[in-house]
Each structure stands twice: as structure tokens, then as C-alpha cells.
Design an enzyme around this catalytic site. Structure first.
Site, PDB file in Angstrom:
ATOM      1  CB  VAL A  91       2.088  -0.514  -2.951  1.00 19.73           C
ATOM      2  CG1 VAL A  91       2.079  -0.448  -1.425  1.00 19.73           C
ATOM      3  CG2 VAL A  91       0.673  -0.546  -3.505  1.00 19.73           C
ATOM      4  CD  GLU A 146       0.984 -10.273  -1.606  1.00 14.08           C
ATOM      5  OE1 GLU A 146       1.763 -10.561  -0.669  1.00 14.08           O
ATOM      6  OE2 GLU A 146       1.389  -9.938  -2.727  1.00 14.08           O
ATOM      7  N   GLY A 172       4.767  -7.953  -5.244  1.00 16.05           N
ATOM      8  CA  GLY A 172       3.544  -8.053  -4.454  1.00 16.05           C
ATOM      9  C   GLY A 172       3.090  -6.678  -4.012  1.00 16.05           C
ATOM     10  CD  GLU A 173       5.377  -3.528  -1.494  1.00 17.71           C
ATOM     11  OE1 GLU A 173       5.115  -2.460  -2.107  1.00 17.71           O
ATOM     12  OE2 GLU A 173       6.452  -3.710  -0.905  1.00 17.71           O
ATOM     13  N   GLY A 174       0.445  -5.314  -4.161  1.00 15.72           N
ATOM     14  CA  GLY A 174      -0.500  -4.648  -5.046  1.00 15.72           C
ATOM     15  C   GLY A 174       0.183  -3.712  -6.015  1.00 15.72           C
TER      16      GLY A 174
END
Length: 335
Positions: free
Chosen positions: A103, A161, A302-304
Site C-alpha cells: 500500500v 486495515e 487488505g491494507e487498503g
């Protein structure tokens, strides 16, 4: 504008601003005069008009996108629902802070500021199979951390997240909000399969049984969620008060956002789905929310990360809308 209780947040959600009708009309009129056949840019045209409405500018620009990654630890992780130990949450936060995660690269590629908000990593939430994951004070604190993390000067928000065990939390939230049993909503997450997946599914089912009486989306978030999910929800709500459009990430982010929509209908009108993740239940959740993803690339990090990648799509839409010449400006016949 802030809140001290879930009821106060409910009241704020019920009184959120909408898009600027004049800007929507102006953007629609401009779109009809640009040097292209009508509809030739497909969804990019709709995205640009949607963005213009929320920013209150018929010819907007995206200059200050913000990516916020929230991190939290889950008590339910002790049940063995993840392929990775809880220590990985702390380790990945350090990786984010040092610029080493996917990210980070995507935020940099699209000119976004990136912030990391670690939420009480030394204090995991409670095991939601035995009681609520958080008290009201705890969930409000996490919601407010998300609310406060949004830069008032940002013009586009992505939230992501990190939290070992959070696909279990997201599966339980989704099943409670949208109906169906644990099997329909529980996926592989970090890569669990076989007996580990069966255990994860049972944990989700036990959580649903333990909280059969849960109420609206915020109540479900408190009972089955995690601090990082609450942080994302708080940031998405804050963005609405600022009329900042939001690009939603994958399965976990969508579960967090759905808690707002299931509290007050229309709470996600300022949100688009950045992508459809490889987590099996994500398409079903997006369909339930009426959100068509911008991308579908098999991502499940995830992580955005998927939403950060979609910043480029929205930037492209706005750049074409605001930068293209009209037929009159270009001296091109529109007959």
C-alpha cells in the site's frame, strides 16, 4: 462536530450532508459538451459527475488524496483462526511506517499521503464468542480515532486495515448484517484451509449465536468487530461530514462500512467500491450494498491496497472531465 456515545454517532449519521445538486447539474452539462461521443468514457463519466457533486465543484480536481491504514488486534485470534500469529500485526505496522508494504508503493504512485493508526495493539479485543468484542467506550474510542485521522484538507479518502483475525470478524459482521449462516460468509483469509477453515467457520457461528440479539450496524460493530474496523467506519463517517468521497477497499473494509449503512440507510452514498477482492463472500456483500467494483484483479491483501490502486481510476475520470476541451473550445463540430 464529534460524539461521545454510539447514540450521538447515530444522530450524526442521520443528519449527514448530501451531494451538491448544482455541482451535479453543472458537471452533467459539462460532460455533455466534451469532445467525445455521448457515453464514450463509460463509467468514468458517472464517476466524475459523482465526485463533482460531493466536492461541490462542477469542474473538480483531485490534489490531496489520503490513505489511512488502521491496525488492531483481535482476541478471537487466540482460537487459531489465522495462518499467522498476532505478532504479525505489530510487525506489519512497522513495515507500513517504514514504507515497505504494497500500500505504501500504491499511495506513492498516485500521489497520496499515507497515515498509519495503530489502535491499542497491546490490548486485543475480547473473544466475541464469549461476549462483546468491545465495550461501548472502547468502540467509541476507536471510531473517534478514525474520525480524527481524516485530514480536513483531503479531497479523496482510502481506508485500509491490518489485524490478524480480522477476516473472522468481518465474516461474523457480514453474516449478522446480511443474513445467512457462517459457512456462506467465512473464507480462507490469510490462507487457512481444511480443518483450520472448519474451525474458523465454527468460531464465526459461535459468535453469531452469542450475539443473536444484536441490533443495528453500530451495535454489531461493537459486538463482533475490531478496533481497526471501527477506525475505518469512523473515518468513512467523518469523510461524509466533509463531503470527501471515499474509495472502499476489500472484504474487511466493506464489512466495516456496512455497519454504517445498516445503521442509517444512505450512509455510504459518498463511497465507491475500489475493487472486488478474492475473498469469496465479497461479491455478495457488494451486491447487497449496491456497489459495483471499479476493479477485479484477484487481490486479497487488505491494507487498503485495492482501493489505493483505484485512486488512479478516479483521478483519470476527473482529469478527463475537467481537463478535456468542449466542442466549442476545441472548434470541433458536434453535429
Amino acid at each position: 462536530m464529534s460524539f461521545e456515545t454510539l447514540d450521538a454517532l447515530r444522530a450524526l449519521l442521520a443528519d449527514m450532508p448530501g451531494p451538491d445538486a448544482e455541482a451535479v447539474q453543472g458537471a452533467t452539462d459539462r460532460n455533455g459538451q466534451l469532445t467525445k461521443p455521448p457515453g464514450a468514457l463509460g463509467r468514468l463519466e458517472d464517476l466524475a459527475i459523482w465526485y463533482a457533486g460531493w466536492r461541490g465543484d462542477a469542474r473538480p480536481a483531485i490534489n490531496a488524496p489520503q490513505v489511512i491504514v488502521f491496525a488492531g488486534n483481535h482476541g478471537v485470534a487466540a482460537r487459531g483462526v489465522s495462518a499467522f500469529p498476532p505478532e504479525v500485526t505489530v510487525q506489519m505496522v512497522a513495515n507500513f511506517e517504514h514504507g515497505g508494504a504494497a500500500v505504501n508503493q500504491l499511495a506513492k504512485a498516485f500521489g497520496a499521503r499515507m497515515d498509519v493508526v495503530a489502535l491499542d495493539l497491546d490490548t486485543p479485543t475480547a473473544d466475541f464468542t464469549a461476549g462483546p468484542a468491545m465495550s461501548e467506550a472502547e468502540v467509541v474510542a476507536a471510531l473517534r480515532a478514525g474520525w480524527d485521522a481524516v485530514d480536513p484538507q483531503t479531497d479523496l479518502l482510502v481506508v485500509g486495515e491490518m489485524g490478524i483475525g480480522n477476516t473472522t470478524s468481518a465474516a461474523a459482521i457480514s453474516a449478522k448484517l446480511f443474513g445467512g449462516d457462517a459457512t456462506a460468509w467465512t473464507g480462507r483469509g490469510t490462507g487457512v484451509e481444511g480443518g483450520a477453515l472448519a474451525l474458523k467457520t465454527k468460531v464465526v457461528a459461535d459468535g453469531l449465536t452469542a450475539h443473536a440479539e444484536a441490533g443495528d450496524g453500530l451495535d454489531v460493530l461493537m459486538r463482533l468487530g475490531g478496533r481497526e474496523l471501527a477506525g475505518m467506519a469512523g473515518a468513512i463517517a467523518r469523510a461524509r461530514t466533509l463531503r470527501v468521497p471515499v474509495i472502499m477497499d476489500g472484504f474487511i473494509c466493506t464489512a466495516a462500512a456496512a455497519c454504517l449503512e445498516r445503521t442509517v440507510a444512505g450512509a455510504l452514498d459518498h463511497v465507491v467500491a475500489g475493487h472486488q477482492s478474492a475473498e469469496g463472500a465479497h461479491p455478495r456483500m457488494l451486491e447487497a450494498l449496491g456497489k459495483e467494483p471499479l476493479l477485479s484483479l484477484g487481490l486479497r491483501l487488505g491494507e487498503g491496497s485495492g482501493a489505493a490502486l483505484a485512486i488512479g481510476i478516479l483521478k483519470g475520470a476527473v482529469a478527463c472531465h475537467s481537463g478535456m476541451a468542449t466542442f466549442g473550445e476545441a472548434g470541433v463540430s458536434d453535429a
